[in-house]
Write an enzyme that holds these catalytic residues in place. Structure first.
Site, PDB file in Angstrom:
ATOM      1  N   HIS B 261       0.715  -1.145  -0.015  1.00  0.00           N
ATOM      2  CA  HIS B 261       0.096   0.082  -0.022  1.00  0.00           C
ATOM      3  C   HIS B 261       0.924   1.285  -0.044  1.00  0.00           C
ATOM      4  CE1 HIS B 261      -4.293  -0.914   0.397  1.00  0.00           C
ATOM      5  NE2 HIS B 261      -3.822  -1.968   1.173  1.00  0.00           N
ATOM      6  N   GLU B 326      -4.795  -2.336  13.073  1.00  0.00           N
ATOM      7  CA  GLU B 326      -6.003  -2.242  12.157  1.00  0.00           C
ATOM      8  C   GLU B 326      -6.524  -3.497  11.774  1.00  0.00           C
ATOM      9  OE1 GLU B 326      -4.536  -0.254   8.671  1.00  0.00           O
ATOM     10  OE2 GLU B 326      -6.651   0.284   7.838  1.00  0.00           O
ATOM     11  N   HIS B 419     -31.625  27.734  37.202  1.00  0.00           N
ATOM     12  CA  HIS B 419     -31.922  26.417  37.066  1.00  0.00           C
ATOM     13  C   HIS B 419     -32.975  25.827  38.177  1.00  0.00           C
ATOM     14  CE1 HIS B 419     -28.459  26.097  34.627  1.00  0.00           C
ATOM     15  NE2 HIS B 419     -28.789  24.981  34.165  1.00  0.00           N
TER      16      HIS B 419
END
Lengths: 431, 431
Positions: B261, B326, B419
């Protein structure tokens, strides 16, 4: 605060401006953070101690690097009983909600005889960042630690700055509730770098989550890839869609609950009744005067607040989608039809009795949510952020014969002969 | 290539070095990419056209910005029938695998009467980067486009550089197979920036995926947060765990399929038999001479290749976990016991008849996988990368009365009175 009407001739332009206003913090800290990360990576604990002395004004070699679990237990025991129960209720409910997020593994054999699937596993170690000072929220600690625990992460390492050596007992109590036993008294970019690369006694982790200031956020952004991170967080926002049947005081309080977080937060109301919008605005003004957080909330509301008057309430939904808000409240009797049309929002609060604040603490869903229009593509923190998926594949001679020739053809077309050969050899094809 | 034995006295040190060797591409392109992104954001299509003229030597205002779908259909029709069938088999199988990744929505009412859950929706638009030149792999196009389509993404926009104006017919044919109709002849960092911010005819997208060179990877990294991205990708790697019952030629071809590759890819063999390792090494040398990709594969193998001889094959698994590869091939008769002990790998290939190359093309699982040890925390590309989750919550008066007091207590403890008030008002509590 700006008031827009969809019938205004310049509405499109002004709404575009509202959508495009990203309110990112201006501080350009990229270079400083890169230098801190680099030094922690090279020098380890010495660098971390040095930065801690500089920014937090204590030397961890003297004050101690870690906070023992006993100190957390003592902090919990010293809490007001109501607060103890509240933390435990929050913990139980958050855990119950996240339990349902555990992903299922898959494994099957298909028609070609190929066995395949995917398997989820937790990361080995997660690092939780807990801010010191003003934004030291025990609720955030629960929201970060519990999904990691549900994921099955074996090691949770928390870092938190202790300015001048002082710890926040509420944070320690929350750590106790979550069962966190590894707590480091470091913070800032140096704390994040220590988690990512390891530093002295702090071993590296795989994922770092948790809120922080601009330095912390930038450190996480720069270290994304070295470790996993939850997300790039920006200023918080709320969008409330409300008809005129609501109590203006309730909706005003909802808008202010976002505004009080930070001067860069944004609160936006959509309504189909301008008189209601004006009543809410008047109530915001009145309530602001009563809030201890007024200085922050007033700047946020005046600078970033907006009210949008639409003709029909459903017209608000495509506009909300463009804002892709972190929080979306649909304060109507029957919110479901509106909710079904919503495409982009971090979390939705349905009906008149679901103020956003309920979701911040005890309801169960995570309050770590995508901000700054990122709900277009991002989700709130979940169990999945602490897990990863491994796909798998198993062929035998027969199934390889079925899939092999196509693989050889594609590999050759892509100019990758060794790929083709690894298959052809097994098929005993002519090479 | 290095040969390590776990019995060597310096094994730990040398294996640590193997794990720590990140093989990142050295090019420091951060500044160049930042300048390109900034200019595309400010100047739009003019900037994209200018960079395209400079880097790809054609002017899209003359050559045309887009490639019409008819051109893709013609490219597909012109393919060798075997290749057409191979692309269609791959497409069908990849789609079938990813169909099972579609997440389920949840909605339930709990004991406190709270209605809550989560809803998944696709992003509105996804951008696919497809490299030009040497790395223009039609298989990658399928692997990126199909999960987006399965997610239900309505708009898929592909960008691909066409150096000197020339297109790659295989890529166009693959686009036809995936049903992609929006293709822009731009690439590089400027192509990614155009997808993120929009530029002239290219409207912005929400997520950008796909492989690319160092400029493309850096652009995605810098734009992470503006858009979603798949991941930070580094050089590819394979780890093969094989006993001596394998044909050394098969295993050598598997190692070479990764090595061909790129010169920075890594192939590592674990075996419990040194003679077998030597036979594989000899076969690698012999096969190298027959490969058209020899110049690349030889450098990758000689620089980054490794063989590790372990005493028992199962000793290899914890070492593999540290590499978090991988691709992991378990080439033994009964791979399941080994597989069950694996914690970190992007994708696992089980048994003697599952060469990694099968997974690159037609098996079904995604070949876009975490590299550079990132399988510790990251997963392969999936349908989830093109969707996001919206949590929701609905309380009524009764359930608010149950959860409200705890919320008020926590909000007050955190110093957030608005709140608390948003809940207290609805409970008609004394403020």
């Amino acid at each position: 605060m700006i008031l827009l009407r969809t019938t205004d001739p310049d509405f499109a332009v002004r709404f575009d401006a509202l959508v495009d206003d990203r309110r990112e913090s201006a501080a350009d800290v990229g270079r400083d953070v890169a230098a801190i990360i680099d030094r922690v990576r090279r020098e380890g604990e010495a660098a971390v101690a040095d930065y801690t002395a500089r920014f937090d004004r204590h030397d961890p070699f003297e004050t101690g690097w870690s906070i023992p679990p006993e100190e957390c237990e003592r902090a919990f025991d010293a809490l007001d009983p109501g607060l103890r129960q509240a933390l435990e209720l929050a913990s139980t409910r958050i855990r119950a909600y996240h339990d349902r997020q555990r992903p299922a593994d898959t494994a099957y054999t298909d028609d070609a005889g190929v066995r395949l699937g995917a398997r989820w596993r937790p990361v080995d170690a997660a690092g939780l960042y807990v801010p010191g000072g003003r934004a030291a929220y025990p609720s955030s600690l629960l929201m970060n630690a519990i999904p990691a625990a549900v994921a099955g992460v074996e090691r949770l390492a928390m870092v938190t700055p202790t300015p001048n050596g002082r710890v926040n007992p509420l944070v320690l109590a929350a750590a106790h509730v979550c069962g966190i036993t590894e707590i480091w008294r470091v913070g800032g970019a140096q704390g994040v770098a220590a988690l990512a690369y390891g530093a002295g006694p702090i071993r590296p982790v795989d994922v770092v989550t948790g809120p922080g200031n601009a330095w912390v956020a930038e450190a996480k952004r720069q270290l994304y890839g070295v470790v996993g991170i939850d997300m790039v967080a920006g200023p918080s926002e709320i969008v409330v869609v409300a008809d005129a049947q609501n109590d203006p005081d309730w909706i005003a309080a909802d808008l202010l609950s976002q505004a009080e977080h930070d001067t860069v937060t944004q609160s936006i109301l959509f309504t189909d009744d301008q008189a209601f919008a004006e009543a809410v605005a008047a109530s915001v003004d009145a309530q602001l005067g009563e809030l201890a957080t007024e200085p922050v909330a007033r700047v946020a509301w005046e600078t970033n607040g907006a009210m949008v008057v639409v003709e029909r309430l459903e017209d608000a939904i495509p506009l909300c989608d463009r804002l892709a808000p972190e929080h979306l409240q649909l304060a109507v009797d029957d919110p479901q039809p509106l909710f079904e049309r919503v495409r982009h929002a971090g979390s939705v609060f349905l009906g008149r009795h679901t103020p956003e604040a309920i979701g911040d603490y005890v309801a169960g869903p995570n309050h770590v949510l995508p901000t700054g229009r990122r709900a277009r593509f991002a989700s709130g923190l979940s169990v999945l952020d602490f897990m990863k998926r491994t796909s798998f594949l198993q062929l035998d001679e027969t199934s390889l014969r079925e899939l092999g020739p196509a693989t050889v053809a594609l590999a050759q077309a892509e100019g990758l002969p060794a790929h083709a050969k690894s298959v052809a050899l097994r098929l005993r094809l002519n090479r």
